[in-house]
Design an enzyme around this catalytic site. Structure first.
Site, mmCIF file in Angstrom:
data_model
loop_
_atom_site.group_PDB
_atom_site.id
_atom_site.type_symbol
_atom_site.label_atom_id
_atom_site.label_comp_id
_atom_site.label_asym_id
_atom_site.label_seq_id
_atom_site.Cartn_x
_atom_site.Cartn_y
_atom_site.Cartn_z
ATOM 1 N N GLY B 54 47.766 40.437 38.862
ATOM 2 C CA GLY B 54 47.937 40.169 37.440
ATOM 3 C C GLY B 54 48.640 41.311 36.744
ATOM 4 N N HIS B 57 47.813 45.915 34.216
ATOM 5 C CA HIS B 57 47.268 47.108 34.874
ATOM 6 C C HIS B 57 48.326 48.196 35.018
ATOM 7 C CE1 HIS B 57 43.798 44.713 35.809
ATOM 8 N NE2 HIS B 57 44.493 43.870 36.540
ATOM 9 N N HIS B 219 38.818 44.233 35.063
ATOM 10 C CA HIS B 219 39.073 43.223 34.036
ATOM 11 C C HIS B 219 37.862 43.088 33.146
ATOM 12 C CE1 HIS B 219 41.058 42.292 37.840
ATOM 13 N NE2 HIS B 219 42.112 42.072 37.103
#
Lengths: 212, 332
Positions: B54, B57, B219
């Site tokens: 994802g 980051h 997360h």
């Protein structure tokens, strides 16, 4: 009068109806996910079903299989994450089982649901009680398999009700899979967002058929 | 709404990629129709190394595409795995006949999407192998290690894998060395305030004024406990205790140390943490070969940090010490 089947163009309309319902549910799904996840489920589903709406407009769909399968590939490509893989796999698996069908009837819906569940389980390895969308999908498939009548409308109602009941039960489960699993008991009292989504999809399809 | 310096929240991933490409001055190029970047000239016959996950980051993952590091990176939406067609596009761009190693954090979404991509790649005649990183000791007990999440220890594994993929000419061998680096890495994080997803504008979790989450995930996933904020030394003792006994790291071991900023923590705090980590490692007679400190694997504006250790053997040390260069990480 009950409805035994819907035509290809009605299936397309039904998928628009479902897609709009999912896009409209963005905030509700976001809030449900914020309770036990990272809060992106609503955004992902809305993005995915916007892509489905665009696909339904743009693509030539020759049969009911095409509608289901291309809905799956649209979701897979546009949502990403676990939701994209799971909801994409569900519709792709369901589509393949429809094998070029020109209408959607009760027998076809049964086969599609069963194949969709098989794909979801193969991909995600989730079982009943893990607090995932399988908790709403599997009871819906079981309900469909027990139905021996010919009315698509009746079947769609049974599927939606069983899915809703399964979704409600996820409130009593602790998450065992996905990002929510480390929250453990903190997930109690909250329904799984994926289970809410699949229930919304089944309820929207039922509503569409009943409105005909 | 959490404040962020962005334009339309829907454009953050695209605009992040545009900014990264410009900052690289041609050292990475975008893959057509995919939110992925690759090195422009990959030597023929090289095993490809594809990392991904994802977005959100940064600088992970695309910041680690470079010489003796990853050959390509594919990024999904914020905190969501990339879709299979994106991964496949990057895979095709990287394959030079020797296959592609997929290297990513162990999350359900990443696992499923990369697995679908691997199946699609196989249909096109491209071999792939997969190493999932699960370094976070706080996320599951040791007996369920493959339920653990991948966090900042990603960086050590990417470093070693990048060097191995540059030196070794078979996918199996690159896989073996990479899996060993993964197996020798342990991490743990903490957080005192949350990050937020641009599109929702909402924090990913809530935490009280005086509280700290021990074992916080990347997360906002829950860790092992939530407690009253404590002094740095006490916190570091607790974290290192859990990390050291997990592998376990023993007297005489040689390690690399990474103290990673999850987003909003100051370098001052990291340095204070480092001082205590080193004191504990010295007491345990564990020798620190190298230290990395900074923002490598972040969670938006989350305030917190993680500690990672990589245990070295002769082979891992050789690959760790090789020079490497990318936007986010350079070693000479």
């Amino acid at each position: 009068m009950t409805i035994d089947s819907i035509s290809l163009s009605q299936v397309k309309d039904a998928f628009h109806f479902i897609a709009n319902r999912m896009v409209d549910s963005k905030d509700m799904l976001t809030q449900a996910d914020q309770a036990i996840g990272d809060g992106d489920h609503g955004i992902g589903m809305a993005r995915g079903f916007e892509a489905v709406n665009n696909m339904l407009e743009a693509k030539t769909l020759n049969n009911v299989e095409d509608v289901f399968f291309n809905t799956g590939t649209s979701l897979l490509a546009s949502i990403g994450g676990a939701s994209g893989a799971i909801f994409g796999s569900f519709f792709m698996g369901a589509g393949k089982a429809l094998q070029g069908a020109e209408i959607l009837n009760a027998a076809g819906y049964q086969k599609a649901l069963e194949a969709g569940l098989a794909m979801v389980k193969k991909r995600g390895n989730a079982s009943i009680g893990d607090k995932t969308m399988v908790d709403a999908l599997e009871p819906a498939v079981d309900a469909a398999n027990q139905y021996s009548g010919s009315s698509l409308e009746e079947l769609a109602g049974l599927v939606a009700a069983a899915s809703h009941e399964g979704m409600e039960k996820t409130k009593t489960f602790t998450a065992k899979i996905g990002k929510a699993k480390t929250l453990g008991e903190r997930t109690l009292g909250h329904a799984d967002p994926g289970a809410i989504s699949i229930t919304l999809i089944f309820e929207a399809l039922k509503e569409y058929i009943s409105s005909l | 709404m959490v404040k962020k310096i962005i334009n339309n929240p829907k454009d953050v991933v695209k605009e992040t990629m545009e900014g990264l490409l410009l900052a690289n001055h041609g050292k990475i190029v975008k893959v057509e129709d995919a939110n992925a970047v690759v090195r422009p000239s990959i030597p023929a016959g090289k095993v490809g190394l594809l990392v991904g996950g994802g977005s959100g980051h940064e600088p992970l993952f695309a910041g680690f595409v470079g010489d003796h590091l990853a050959d390509g990176a594919v990024s999904g939406n914020v905190f969501a795995a990339p879709a299979p067609d994106q991964i496949l596009a990057a895979t095709k761009a990287l394959d030079h006949g020797k296959g592609v190693l997929y290297l990513y954090g162990n999350y359900a979404g990443d696992n499923m999407n990369f697995d679908i991509a691997a199946e699609l790649a196989e249909l096109e005649g491209i071999s792939t192998k997969t190493v999932r990183i699960y370094d976070d000791v706080a996320s599951a007990p040791l007996e369920r290690i493959d339920d653990r999440r991948g966090i900042a220890g990603d960086l050590f594994v990417i470093k070693v894998a990048g060097a191995a993929a540059a030196e070794l000419d078979s996918l199996d061998e690159v896989f073996r060395v990479t899996a060993k680096a993964r197996d020798f890495t342990r991490s743990m994080g903490v957080a005192i305030s949350p990050g937020s997803i641009p599109e929702t504008g909402q924090p990913t979790f809530e935490i009280g004024e005086g509280e700290i989450e021990i074992g916080m995930g990347l997360h906002g996933e829950a860790g092992v406990s939530r407690e009253k904020l404590m002094p740095a030394d006490e916190l570091v003792s607790r974290m290192t205790d859990l990390i050291l006994k997990d592998l376990p790291f023993k007297a005489g071991d040689e390690v690399c140390l990474l103290i990673n900023n999850l987003g909003a923590t100051t370098m001052m705090e990291l340095l204070i943490v480092n001082r205590k980590v080193r004191e504990i490692l010295a007491e345990a007679k564990i020798n620190v070969h190298d230290t990395m400190m900074g923002s490598y694997c972040t969670s938006q504006e989350m305030a917190g940090f993680s500690i990672s250790l990589l245990k070295l053997d002769d082979e891992l040390k050789k690959y760790y010490d090789m020079p490497a260069e990318s936007f986010a990480f350079t070693k000479r």
